[in-house]
Structures are given as C-alpha cells and as structure tokens.
Design a protein around this motif. Structure first.
Motif, PDB file in Angstrom:
ATOM      1  N   SER A  90      66.385 -16.572  -0.352  1.00 24.50           N
ATOM      2  CA  SER A  90      67.594 -17.011   0.345  1.00 24.50           C
ATOM      3  C   SER A  90      67.669 -16.424   1.755  1.00 24.50           C
ATOM      4  O   SER A  90      68.691 -15.885   2.182  1.00 24.50           O
ATOM      5  N   VAL A  91      66.554 -16.550   2.480  1.00 22.38           N
ATOM      6  CA  VAL A  91      66.470 -16.035   3.851  1.00 22.38           C
ATOM      7  C   VAL A  91      67.299 -16.924   4.764  1.00 22.38           C
ATOM      8  O   VAL A  91      67.199 -18.146   4.709  1.00 22.38           O
ATOM      9  N   ARG A  92      68.087 -16.314   5.644  1.00 18.06           N
ATOM     10  CA  ARG A  92      68.998 -17.063   6.514  1.00 18.06           C
ATOM     11  C   ARG A  92      68.766 -16.677   7.976  1.00 18.06           C
ATOM     12  O   ARG A  92      69.551 -15.944   8.570  1.00 18.06           O
ATOM     13  N   PRO A  93      67.688 -17.184   8.577  1.00 15.95           N
ATOM     14  CA  PRO A  93      67.427 -16.891   9.986  1.00 15.95           C
ATOM     15  C   PRO A  93      68.310 -17.753  10.885  1.00 15.95           C
ATOM     16  O   PRO A  93      68.992 -18.663  10.400  1.00 15.95           O
ATOM     17  N   PRO A  94      68.305 -17.496  12.203  1.00 18.09           N
ATOM     18  CA  PRO A  94      68.980 -18.422  13.123  1.00 18.09           C
ATOM     19  C   PRO A  94      68.403 -19.823  12.957  1.00 18.09           C
ATOM     20  O   PRO A  94      67.222 -19.975  12.655  1.00 18.09           O
ATOM     21  N   TRP A 146      67.516 -22.057  15.008  1.00 16.63           N
ATOM     22  CA  TRP A 146      66.361 -22.393  15.858  1.00 16.63           C
ATOM     23  C   TRP A 146      65.070 -21.832  15.258  1.00 16.63           C
ATOM     24  O   TRP A 146      64.029 -22.473  15.338  1.00 16.63           O
ATOM     25  N   ALA A 147      65.154 -20.634  14.678  1.00 17.64           N
ATOM     26  CA  ALA A 147      63.962 -20.022  14.087  1.00 17.64           C
ATOM     27  C   ALA A 147      63.505 -20.810  12.862  1.00 17.64           C
ATOM     28  O   ALA A 147      62.298 -21.019  12.655  1.00 17.64           O
ATOM     29  N   ALA A 148      64.467 -21.261  12.044  1.00 19.34           N
ATOM     30  CA  ALA A 148      64.126 -22.074  10.878  1.00 19.34           C
ATOM     31  C   ALA A 148      63.484 -23.387  11.309  1.00 19.34           C
ATOM     32  O   ALA A 148      62.493 -23.835  10.712  1.00 19.34           O
ATOM     33  N   ALA A 149      64.026 -23.997  12.364  1.00 16.50           N
ATOM     34  CA  ALA A 149      63.480 -25.274  12.852  1.00 16.50           C
ATOM     35  C   ALA A 149      62.077 -25.088  13.420  1.00 16.50           C
ATOM     36  O   ALA A 149      61.205 -25.940  13.222  1.00 16.50           O
ATOM     37  N   VAL A 150      61.841 -23.970  14.133  1.00 23.85           N
ATOM     38  CA  VAL A 150      60.506 -23.705  14.676  1.00 23.85           C
ATOM     39  C   VAL A 150      59.496 -23.533  13.543  1.00 23.85           C
ATOM     40  O   VAL A 150      58.391 -24.084  13.581  1.00 23.85           O
ATOM     41  N   LEU A 151      59.867 -22.771  12.513  1.00 26.88           N
ATOM     42  CA  LEU A 151      58.967 -22.562  11.383  1.00 26.88           C
ATOM     43  C   LEU A 151      58.624 -23.878  10.702  1.00 26.88           C
ATOM     44  O   LEU A 151      57.448 -24.178  10.434  1.00 26.88           O
ATOM     45  N   VAL A 152      59.645 -24.675  10.437  1.00 28.33           N
ATOM     46  CA  VAL A 152      59.439 -25.984   9.808  1.00 28.33           C
ATOM     47  C   VAL A 152      58.574 -26.869  10.701  1.00 28.33           C
ATOM     48  O   VAL A 152      57.669 -27.572  10.226  1.00 28.33           O
ATOM     49  N   GLY A 153      58.837 -26.827  12.008  1.00 27.99           N
ATOM     50  CA  GLY A 153      58.090 -27.661  12.947  1.00 27.99           C
ATOM     51  C   GLY A 153      56.614 -27.302  13.008  1.00 27.99           C
ATOM     52  O   GLY A 153      55.753 -28.184  13.084  1.00 27.99           O
ATOM     53  N   ILE A 154      56.312 -26.001  12.989  1.00 22.92           N
ATOM     54  CA  ILE A 154      54.912 -25.574  13.021  1.00 22.92           C
ATOM     55  C   ILE A 154      54.161 -26.129  11.817  1.00 22.92           C
ATOM     56  O   ILE A 154      53.058 -26.688  11.941  1.00 22.92           O
ATOM     57  N   PHE A 155      54.755 -25.994  10.647  1.00 22.03           N
ATOM     58  CA  PHE A 155      54.092 -26.506   9.449  1.00 22.03           C
ATOM     59  C   PHE A 155      54.000 -28.032   9.472  1.00 22.03           C
ATOM     60  O   PHE A 155      53.023 -28.621   8.988  1.00 22.03           O
ATOM     61  N   ALA A 156      55.003 -28.683  10.053  1.00 19.31           N
ATOM     62  CA  ALA A 156      55.006 -30.150  10.112  1.00 19.31           C
ATOM     63  C   ALA A 156      53.831 -30.680  10.910  1.00 19.31           C
ATOM     64  O   ALA A 156      53.284 -31.745  10.592  1.00 19.31           O
ATOM     65  N   VAL A 157      53.431 -29.964  11.965  1.00 18.07           N
ATOM     66  CA  VAL A 157      52.288 -30.401  12.770  1.00 18.07           C
ATOM     67  C   VAL A 157      51.045 -30.541  11.894  1.00 18.07           C
ATOM     68  O   VAL A 157      50.317 -31.538  11.967  1.00 18.07           O
ATOM     69  N   PHE A 158      50.813 -29.568  11.029  1.00 19.50           N
ATOM     70  CA  PHE A 158      49.598 -29.575  10.207  1.00 19.50           C
ATOM     71  C   PHE A 158      49.680 -30.599   9.084  1.00 19.50           C
ATOM     72  O   PHE A 158      48.678 -31.229   8.738  1.00 19.50           O
ATOM     73  N   HIS A 159      50.881 -30.780   8.518  1.00 15.92           N
ATOM     74  CA  HIS A 159      51.045 -31.833   7.510  1.00 15.92           C
ATOM     75  C   HIS A 159      50.810 -33.198   8.152  1.00 15.92           C
ATOM     76  O   HIS A 159      50.135 -34.066   7.580  1.00 15.92           O
ATOM     77  N   GLY A 160      51.382 -33.404   9.341  1.00 18.53           N
ATOM     78  CA  GLY A 160      51.186 -34.669  10.037  1.00 18.53           C
ATOM     79  C   GLY A 160      49.738 -34.905  10.411  1.00 18.53           C
ATOM     80  O   GLY A 160      49.231 -36.032  10.313  1.00 18.53           O
ATOM     81  N   TRP A 184      65.747 -25.685   1.443  1.00 16.36           N
ATOM     82  CA  TRP A 184      66.149 -24.629   2.372  1.00 16.36           C
ATOM     83  C   TRP A 184      67.275 -25.091   3.278  1.00 16.36           C
ATOM     84  O   TRP A 184      68.225 -24.359   3.535  1.00 16.36           O
ATOM     85  N   GLY A 185      67.186 -26.351   3.744  1.00 21.72           N
ATOM     86  CA  GLY A 185      68.260 -26.888   4.578  1.00 21.72           C
ATOM     87  C   GLY A 185      69.592 -26.885   3.856  1.00 21.72           C
ATOM     88  O   GLY A 185      70.618 -26.482   4.411  1.00 21.72           O
ATOM     89  N   ALA A 186      69.588 -27.314   2.591  1.00 25.64           N
ATOM     90  CA  ALA A 186      70.823 -27.329   1.802  1.00 25.64           C
ATOM     91  C   ALA A 186      71.316 -25.911   1.544  1.00 25.64           C
ATOM     92  O   ALA A 186      72.524 -25.649   1.548  1.00 25.64           O
ATOM     93  N   GLN A 187      70.382 -25.007   1.321  1.00 24.17           N
ATOM     94  CA  GLN A 187      70.746 -23.614   1.069  1.00 24.17           C
ATOM     95  C   GLN A 187      71.404 -22.987   2.302  1.00 24.17           C
ATOM     96  O   GLN A 187      72.368 -22.223   2.188  1.00 24.17           O
ATOM     97  N   LEU A 188      70.887 -23.330   3.488  1.00 21.99           N
ATOM     98  CA  LEU A 188      71.444 -22.793   4.727  1.00 21.99           C
ATOM     99  C   LEU A 188      72.764 -23.457   5.094  1.00 21.99           C
ATOM    100  O   LEU A 188      73.583 -22.864   5.806  1.00 21.99           O
ATOM    101  N   GLY A 189      72.986 -24.683   4.635  1.00 19.70           N
ATOM    102  CA  GLY A 189      74.225 -25.396   4.921  1.00 19.70           C
ATOM    103  C   GLY A 189      74.193 -26.065   6.282  1.00 19.70           C
ATOM    104  O   GLY A 189      73.158 -26.120   6.954  1.00 19.70           O
ATOM    105  N   ASN A 190      75.332 -26.558   6.716  1.00 19.82           N
ATOM    106  CA  ASN A 190      75.414 -27.237   8.013  1.00 19.82           C
ATOM    107  C   ASN A 190      75.197 -26.247   9.147  1.00 19.82           C
ATOM    108  O   ASN A 190      75.685 -25.112   9.085  1.00 19.82           O
ATOM    109  N   PRO A 191      74.476 -26.643  10.207  1.00 29.13           N
ATOM    110  CA  PRO A 191      73.852 -27.962  10.426  1.00 29.13           C
ATOM    111  C   PRO A 191      72.417 -28.055   9.915  1.00 29.13           C
ATOM    112  O   PRO A 191      71.765 -29.074  10.085  1.00 29.13           O
ATOM    113  N   ALA A 192      71.909 -26.987   9.295  1.00 31.14           N
ATOM    114  CA  ALA A 192      70.505 -26.958   8.869  1.00 31.14           C
ATOM    115  C   ALA A 192      70.195 -28.038   7.847  1.00 31.14           C
ATOM    116  O   ALA A 192      69.064 -28.518   7.774  1.00 31.14           O
TER     117      ALA A 192
END
Length: 203
Positions: free
Chosen positions: A113-117, A119-133, A59-67
């Motif tokens: 190919s969803v392209r949110p802001p 910050w929204a992508a980072a929040v989503l990834v971060g929420i899931f990261a808490v549970f994986h961690g 997803w990061g690569a799909q969104l491009g820089n800086p994602a």
C-alpha cells in the motif's frame, strides 16, 4: 437473505490459474495471427503483461482520486510510444526482465500500500509501459493489419486496467483492503517467477 461477496483474491487466483505460466512462452507469439483478434489476445495470453496491467488498475484504485484514472490513462498512452519504438526496430535492452520486474514492482506497491506522490506513481507506470508497448510493437510488423492489431492490444490493456480498478475499489472496506493487498502480493510472486525465468535461473 445474505448476499454473496466476490473475493477478489480468489478471482485473481482463478484468472492466473487459467493461463500458461511458462516464461519461455510469454512472448513466442503463440496464438498471435493477424489483426484485431491477435492484438487483443497478446496482452491477455501473456501473463507477464496481464498481471502488470491489472496491478496498474489495483494501485490506481488503492491510491484513489486522481490516481484511479491518471495511472490507467498514462499506461496505454506511454505504451503507444513503446509500441512505436518497437515498430521502428530500435533495440531496447533488457525488455523481458523489465517487463517481469514491472509485475514485481507494481505488485509490491499494492501489497505494501505504497502511496507516493502522483507524479512519481505515473512516472513508474510510464517507464514500465514503454517496455510493455515495445514488446507489443515488435509483433506489429508481422501482423496483416497493424492498425487493427494496435487497437486490439490497447482495448485489452484498458479492460485489464478496468479489472484491477473494479477489484481495487474494495479498499473502502477493511476486508477488501486486505484482499487487494493479497492480490498485489500474488502479482508480485508471478512477477518474480517471470523475472527468474527471464534471467535464466529457471526454465
């Protein structure tokens, strides 16, 4: 002479085919003994972890820089917080379903190919990261070398993100973009499998 091109969808399919897909075995600790090796193997041998972490890179690569670098950096940093929560023995609800849901959600982000802001992508990834961690952290008290274990699963996470990024850069070509979206769809399907298993619909 024609150069052969690597099909990322086939690569991901082969990777997924080489790992066990039983939800009941995803977090049994099988093969997780002590130290660096066990920490490294935990996310790789847990297919629910594996697909979500690859999806972050895709997803990061799909969104491009800086994602392309923000998402793969956000995930392990926030994952460390989740790991600390697990070590402290604080209970989190619905850990397995949310980990499975991360594969569904992140796979869909890539497939559609969803392209949110950013910050929204980072929040989503971060929420899931808490549970994986958290799932990793619950293993830490039983490891002989907790620091080596933590280093192992962080390194493995980074490598899985890198796999996703390397596949994701193919989006610059039309055929590659379709293949990346196909990988996202495959990840979403694996996530659905584990989600159904985590809520007891399938065994």
């Amino acid at each position: 002479m024609k150069s052969s091109k690597l099909n990322p969808a086939l690569l991901l399919a082969g990777l997924l085919a080489s790992i066990p897909l039983s939800p009941a075995l995803a977090h049994t600790g099988s093969g997780v003994a002590v130290g660096l090796e066990s920490g490294f193997l935990h996310p790789i041998t847990g297919p629910d972890h594996l697909v979500a972490m690859v999806a972050v890179g895709l997803w990061g690569a799909q969104l491009g820089n800086p994602a392309i670098w923000i998402l793969p950096v956000t995930f392990p940093l926030v994952m460390a917080v989740g790991g600390l929560i697990g070590i402290m023995g604080i209970d989190l609800p619905f850990v397995e379903p949310i980990i499975a849901l991360s594969g569904v959600a992140l796979g869909l982000m890539v497939a559609l190919s969803v392209r949110p802001p950013i910050w929204a992508a980072a929040v989503l990834v971060g929420i899931f990261a808490v549970f994986h961690g958290y799932a990793h952290g619950r293993e830490l008290p039983d490891a002989a070398d907790a620091i080596a274990y933590a280093v192992g699963f962080v390194v493995a996470t980074g490598m899985l993100h890198l796999v996703g990024i390397l596949l994701g850069v193919l989006v610059r070509w039309e055929a590659g973009a379709k293949a990346v979206r196909a990988c996202g769809a495959a990840i979403g399907c694996v996530g659905v499998y584990f989600l159904l298993g985590s809520i007891g619909i399938i065994e």
